[in-house]
Design an enzyme around this catalytic site. Structure first.
Site, PDB file in Angstrom:
ATOM      1  N   HIS A   1       0.821  -1.203   0.000  1.00 35.96           N
ATOM      2  CA  HIS A   1       0.000   0.000   0.000  1.00 35.96           C
ATOM      3  C   HIS A   1       0.861   1.262   0.000  1.00 35.96           C
ATOM      4  O   HIS A   1       0.631   2.195  -0.786  1.00 35.96           O
ATOM      5  CB  HIS A   1      -0.936  -0.008   1.226  1.00 35.96           C
ATOM      6  CG  HIS A   1      -1.689   1.268   1.393  1.00 35.96           C
ATOM      7  ND1 HIS A   1      -1.266   2.273   2.242  1.00 35.96           N
ATOM      8  CD2 HIS A   1      -2.818   1.723   0.799  1.00 35.96           C
ATOM      9  CE1 HIS A   1      -2.112   3.280   2.162  1.00 35.96           C
ATOM     10  NE2 HIS A   1      -3.059   2.978   1.311  1.00 35.96           N
TER      11      HIS A   1
ATOM     12  N   ARG B   1      30.087  -3.334 -17.007  1.00 31.32           N
ATOM     13  CA  ARG B   1      31.201  -3.717 -16.137  1.00 31.32           C
ATOM     14  C   ARG B   1      30.774  -4.822 -15.191  1.00 31.32           C
ATOM     15  O   ARG B   1      29.912  -4.629 -14.335  1.00 31.32           O
ATOM     16  CB  ARG B   1      31.707  -2.505 -15.364  1.00 31.32           C
ATOM     17  CG  ARG B   1      32.312  -1.422 -16.242  1.00 31.32           C
ATOM     18  CD  ARG B   1      33.125  -0.425 -15.453  1.00 31.32           C
ATOM     19  NE  ARG B   1      32.305   0.313 -14.500  1.00 31.32           N
ATOM     20  CZ  ARG B   1      32.406   0.190 -13.176  1.00 31.32           C
ATOM     21  NH1 ARG B   1      33.273  -0.658 -12.649  1.00 31.32           N
ATOM     22  NH2 ARG B   1      31.650   0.908 -12.385  1.00 31.32           N
TER      23      ARG B   1
ATOM     24  N   ARG C   1      32.227  -6.528 -20.504  1.00 29.70           N
ATOM     25  CA  ARG C   1      33.661  -6.690 -20.275  1.00 29.70           C
ATOM     26  C   ARG C   1      33.871  -7.765 -19.219  1.00 29.70           C
ATOM     27  O   ARG C   1      33.265  -7.717 -18.142  1.00 29.70           O
ATOM     28  CB  ARG C   1      34.285  -5.364 -19.814  1.00 29.70           C
ATOM     29  CG  ARG C   1      35.801  -5.416 -19.688  1.00 29.70           C
ATOM     30  CD  ARG C   1      36.366  -4.072 -19.259  1.00 29.70           C
ATOM     31  NE  ARG C   1      36.013  -3.745 -17.884  1.00 29.70           N
ATOM     32  CZ  ARG C   1      36.267  -2.569 -17.308  1.00 29.70           C
ATOM     33  NH1 ARG C   1      36.838  -1.609 -18.001  1.00 29.70           N
ATOM     34  NH2 ARG C   1      35.927  -2.355 -16.050  1.00 29.70           N
TER      35      ARG C   1
ATOM     36  N   GLU D   1      43.505  -0.784 -25.265  1.00 28.96           N
ATOM     37  CA  GLU D   1      43.875   0.148 -24.201  1.00 28.96           C
ATOM     38  C   GLU D   1      45.361   0.080 -23.855  1.00 28.96           C
ATOM     39  O   GLU D   1      45.803   0.715 -22.896  1.00 28.96           O
ATOM     40  CB  GLU D   1      43.031  -0.139 -22.955  1.00 28.96           C
ATOM     41  CG  GLU D   1      43.081  -1.580 -22.466  1.00 28.96           C
ATOM     42  CD  GLU D   1      42.050  -1.875 -21.384  1.00 28.96           C
ATOM     43  OE1 GLU D   1      41.512  -0.924 -20.799  1.00 28.96           O
ATOM     44  OE2 GLU D   1      41.781  -3.060 -21.142  1.00 28.96           O
TER      45      GLU D   1
ATOM     46  N   GLY E   1      39.766   1.897 -24.646  1.00 31.24           N
ATOM     47  CA  GLY E   1      39.701   2.319 -23.253  1.00 31.24           C
ATOM     48  C   GLY E   1      40.609   3.521 -23.071  1.00 31.24           C
ATOM     49  O   GLY E   1      41.822   3.370 -22.904  1.00 31.24           O
ATOM     50  N   SER E   2      40.033   4.717 -23.120  1.00 32.38           N
ATOM     51  CA  SER E   2      40.867   5.924 -23.166  1.00 32.38           C
ATOM     52  C   SER E   2      41.648   6.139 -21.876  1.00 32.38           C
ATOM     53  O   SER E   2      42.740   6.721 -21.906  1.00 32.38           O
ATOM     54  CB  SER E   2      40.003   7.151 -23.478  1.00 32.38           C
ATOM     55  OG  SER E   2      39.014   7.339 -22.485  1.00 32.38           O
ATOM     56  N   ASN E   3      41.136   5.662 -20.741  1.00 32.58           N
ATOM     57  CA  ASN E   3      41.859   5.884 -19.487  1.00 32.58           C
ATOM     58  C   ASN E   3      43.190   5.146 -19.464  1.00 32.58           C
ATOM     59  O   ASN E   3      44.254   5.732 -19.223  1.00 32.58           O
ATOM     60  CB  ASN E   3      40.995   5.444 -18.302  1.00 32.58           C
ATOM     61  CG  ASN E   3      39.827   6.370 -18.059  1.00 32.58           C
ATOM     62  OD1 ASN E   3      39.835   7.521 -18.490  1.00 32.58           O
ATOM     63  ND2 ASN E   3      38.809   5.880 -17.382  1.00 32.58           N
ATOM     64  N   ASP E   4      43.135   3.818 -19.697  1.00 35.32           N
ATOM     65  CA  ASP E   4      44.386   3.051 -19.682  1.00 35.32           C
ATOM     66  C   ASP E   4      45.284   3.412 -20.856  1.00 35.32           C
ATOM     67  O   ASP E   4      46.513   3.436 -20.722  1.00 35.32           O
ATOM     68  CB  ASP E   4      44.086   1.547 -19.690  1.00 35.32           C
ATOM     69  CG  ASP E   4      43.899   0.991 -18.282  1.00 35.32           C
ATOM     70  OD1 ASP E   4      44.511   1.546 -17.354  1.00 35.32           O
ATOM     71  OD2 ASP E   4      43.141   0.025 -18.111  1.00 35.32           O
TER      72      ASP E   4
ATOM     73  N   CYS F   1      34.964   3.753 -24.948  1.00 38.22           N
ATOM     74  CA  CYS F   1      34.101   3.667 -23.774  1.00 38.22           C
ATOM     75  C   CYS F   1      34.621   4.469 -22.588  1.00 38.22           C
ATOM     76  O   CYS F   1      34.188   4.263 -21.462  1.00 38.22           O
ATOM     77  CB  CYS F   1      33.883   2.210 -23.370  1.00 38.22           C
ATOM     78  SG  CYS F   1      35.382   1.308 -22.995  1.00 38.22           S
TER      79      CYS F   1
END
Length: 807
Positions: free
Chosen positions: A421, A511, A579, A681, A702-705, A752
């Site tokens: 409810h 992820r 991934r 990456e 993977g632009s970060n790594d 990504c």
């Protein structure tokens, strides 16, 4: 005065009310399709009117209700009670009484014994496609004998003027004197010996329509509806179910604190609430096969009502299992009128911008955030002290509280699930609610300032103090989408249904780590080799988590499959790129049982991570569990839109070993349409992209790594953070080579990382390179769509084919 269920249908709302018209439709039209619906009869709305006419009750009713200000709570209570008295007395006249008893005797003859009956109100302004509200009128269960039935029918008629019903009609423009009440009388299903619950043919929180949502608990269904128990919850994916895949998408065990059963002879009330034995609380109240049977019934009902309306009609359905014959029955069906009516034009997004201690948690309802002072309510007597804008905290709410609930900033209950409810009313009113928040009455003090947050997935939180938050509106439909596919990065399955309603091309990065850390919590190798877990406490904790499964391995696989499957189902048939696990050793080591399986590394960022683990003896058995879960999603759930991506793959030989290991576990690239991608990456991925392209179906940058390893900057280091910049000419050259190499080999290529969302110039650069997809967080989606669309327009206007490197 009496009509039987097989004599009425959807067109008879004016004669028997919305609820009874729907019951007649179910009984008369859908039992031939295989649904089981108990038989019964309706005391018509004309019978109600005739009784009031015979008693000359209308003038007295007008005196009781004309000019009533429904915001004046004391006056509302006094005058509504007088209206109920008038109706109760009027409906005791002989002709109505004789008609009810005559119908009862026929039903008793059909049953072969004195039946236990459910007696339910059905107003002519209730359970309509555009008018529905939880618990307006009274219902009575386990009614036996002629006198008890007549009494229950009279009380149902009087409940047309409950406080909540009077307020509802006033607020929705219904004339009190043009609304009449019918009473439905039906044979009860012996759910007191089994289970019952509610089904929605959409997700009640997001409005996502491709799932059937089933809830259930032991005993009669009133406990689920009234929020006295936290029910079990199940989701079934409609498209794959229709395609022949009979699989429960996800399930959650409820606490099921009590069960409502028949009271014994001579009891003051016909039903009694009993504590549920611990062993029964700790298992699901129905089997997966029964969940699937209920889903099938729900889809039949939804299709029938949609065809009758000429457009899709999501449904709200009550069900029960009979403990004597073991069969499943449908007790009621009505159009769902809250989640299905949310506009598709925009999604309102709430986000906390501050932090504070969490005082209690429960199940989130409403996907909103609100602040206010706590007001604990133990019963109706406490409502007088409630002030607008306060946070209502109670064990459970009652329909009688609805006039006050309308003024609450938020609602918190110790008991209840998402179909109780409190949850239904909170959705109707648009206020956040946390239900099933055990210990809330003890943890939250009257007058304390709190923030109620329902915007972070399935778990609702009550935080200490007034925590700042922001509200944004994200357009759900974009008139012109860019040529480049804009996809989403997603980790939390609880956000999947809501995120899937945004205008994305799918999930570019799902992820796995979030599911493993937050929903499983156990190191995969500790599931495979529990004897190697040194800590007795950790071994016991793992056994407790896995207690409903054949083994800890089965627990890991099932939980991972449900999390991944939820994301894949939400976006089906759009692609979802999963991934494989990419924890670092220090992150793995923090999982339950993990410390004994992970080496101590000076720099885990460059250590035993990603592809290096999958075929290595130290982790290969754990990787096998990941593969089993993926196969379950693709093969048993039927979610073939799931693609797999290998992270941090340093060398060609490593790639070949991983692909061979996957194939050994039934995930062979190309079989059953399986596509396997690789994270691009590492500089070596770019340098050797032609050779990696021979092994994989596509790449996601993977632009970060890639930035970290190109510039030699530890991205976790605050000290050298100033040197981490995706716009560096060297990084841009890596991006250029990666995209051109993938295109040269006719392979999919996307990115990504958040770089395109953070830096419009990078997005424009990637568009000029011809990248196929850009994947960002949901919060960045609309901004990225705009930036990419503008870049594409500039490119078309200039005719430029090759980008110019920055710097």
């Amino acid at each position: 005065m009496i009509l039987w269920f097989d004599q009425v249908g959807l067109g008879d709302t004016a004669r028997v009310g919305g609820k009874n018209a729907s019951l007649g439709e179910l009984y008369g039209r859908l039992t031939p399709a295989g649904l089981r619906v108990p038989n019964g009869f309706c005391v018509t709305a004309d019978a109600y009117r005739a009784a009031l006419d015979a008693a000359s009750a209308w003038p007295a009713l007008h005196r009781a209700l004309d000019g009533l200000d429904v915001t004046d709570i004391p006056a509302l209570a006094r005058r509504a009670a007088e209206a109920r008295r008038i109706v109760y007395e009027a409906t005791g006249h002989a002709p109505l009484r004789a008609a009810i008893i005559g119908a009862y005797r026929r039903l008793r003859q059909e049953s072969g014994a004195e039946p236990a009956l459910a007696v339910r109100s059905s107003a002519t302004a209730e359970d309509l496609p555009d008018a529905s509200f939880a618990g307006q009128h009274e219902s009575f269960l386990n009614i036996r004998g002629e006198e008890a039935l007549v009494e229950a029918c009279r009380r149902c008629c009087a409940s047309l003027f409950t406080d909540r019903a009077v307020v509802y009609r006033a607020n929705n423009g219904f004339d009190h004197f043009k609304v009449a009440l019918s009473v439905g009388v039906m044979r009860m299903v012996r759910a007191d010996l089994a289970a019952s619950g509610v089904i929605f043919t959409l997700d009640t929180e997001s409005g996502f329509r491709d799932v059937v949502y089933v809830t259930g608990s032991y005993g009669l269904g009133e406990n689920v509806v009234q929020g006295k128990v936290d029910p079990d919850e199940f989701h079934v994916h409609k498209p794959t179910f229709r395609a022949g895949y009979r699989s429960v998408l996800r399930r959650a065990l409820g606490r099921k604190q009590t069960r409502l059963v028949y009271a014994g002879p001579g009891a003051a009330e016909p039903t009694i609430d009993l504590p549920t034995p611990e062993a029964e609380r700790d298992r699901f109240c129905i089997s997966d096969e029964e969940v699937l049977s209920l889903a099938e019934a729900a889809l039949i009902i939804e299709a029938h009502y949609s065809a009758a309306a000429g457009h899709p009609v999501p449904m709200d359905i009550e069900w029960a299992k009979d403990g004597l014959d073991g069969q499943l029955y449908i007790l009621q069906a009505r159009p769902e009128t809250v989640a299905s009516r949310r506009g598709a034009q925009a999604v309102e997004s709430f986000s906390l911008t501050g932090t504070a201690p969490v005082l209690v948690t429960g199940k989130a309802v409403g996907e909103r955030i609100a602040t206010g002072q706590v007001r604990r309510v133990g019963g109706a007597a406490d409502l007088a002290a409630f002030r607008p804008g306060e946070v209502l905290v109670a064990e459970a709410t009652s329909p009688d509280w609805e006039p006050v609930m309308k003024t609450a900033a938020a609602i918190v209950t110790e008991r209840g699930g998402r179909t109780c409810h409190a949850a239904i009313v909170a959705r109707e009113l648009g206020v956040p609610a946390v239900v099933g928040a055990a210990g809330a009455l003890g943890a939250l003090a009257d007058g304390a300032e709190v923030t109620v947050c329902c915007a972070r997935g399935e778990a609702g939180e009550v935080l200490q103090g007034a925590v700042p938050f922001v509200v944004s509106r994200i357009a759900a439909d974009v008139a012109v989408l860019p040529r480049t596919k804009i996809m989403l990065n997603l980790a939390n399955p609880a956000l999947a249904f809501r995120s899937a309603m945004l205008p994305s091309a799918g999930v570019g990065l799902a992820r796995m780590e979030f599911i493993v850390s937050e929903q499983i919590g156990v190191h995969p190798m500790a599931c495979v080799q529990p004897d190697r877990v040194a800590s007795l406490a950790e071994r016991q904790a793992i056994a407790q988590l896995a207690r409903h499964h054949a083994s800890a391995e089965a627990f890991f696989v099932q939980t991972l499959a449900e999390g991944v499957g939820t994301i894949a189902a939400a976006f089906h048939p759009r692609p979802v790129i999963l991934r494989l696990s990419d924890f670092k050793t220090n992150e793995y080591g923090r999982l339950l049982g993990g410390s004994g399986f992970e080496p101590a590394e000076e720099n885990p960022m460059l250590g035993f991570r990603g592809a290096a683990r999958y075929a290595h003896p130290a982790y290969a058995p754990g990787f096998a569990l990941e593969c089993r879960a993926i196969r379950q999603v693709r093969e048993r759930m039927g979610l073939a839109n799931l693609r797999v991506m290998v992270p941090f793959c340093r060398r060609l030989e490593e790639a070949e070993r991983v692909l061979a290991e996957m194939a050994r576990h039934g995930l062979k690239r190309g079989e059953a349409g399986l596509e396997v991608y690789m994270m691009c990456e590492i500089p070596n991925n770019v340098i050797l992209i032609d050779r990696f392209a021979a092994l994989f179906d596509g790449f996601s940058i993977g632009s970060n790594d890639l930035t970290q390893l190109t510039l030699g900057v530890d991205r976790d280091s605050v000290t050298v953070a100033f040197d981490f910049d995706e716009r560096d000419p060297g990084v841009l050259e890596m991006l250029r080579q990666a995209v051109s190499g993938a295109r040269r080999n006719h392979r999919h290529v996307g990115i990504c990382g958040e770089a395109p969302a953070n830096y419009p110039e990078i997005a424009a650069y990637l568009v000029a390179l011809g990248i196929e997809a850009i994947s960002v967080t949901p919060a960045s989606l609309l901004r990225t769509i705009a930036v990419v669309r503008e870049a594409e327009q500039r490119q078309e206007a200039s005719g430029a084919q090759e980008p110019v490197l920055a710097g």
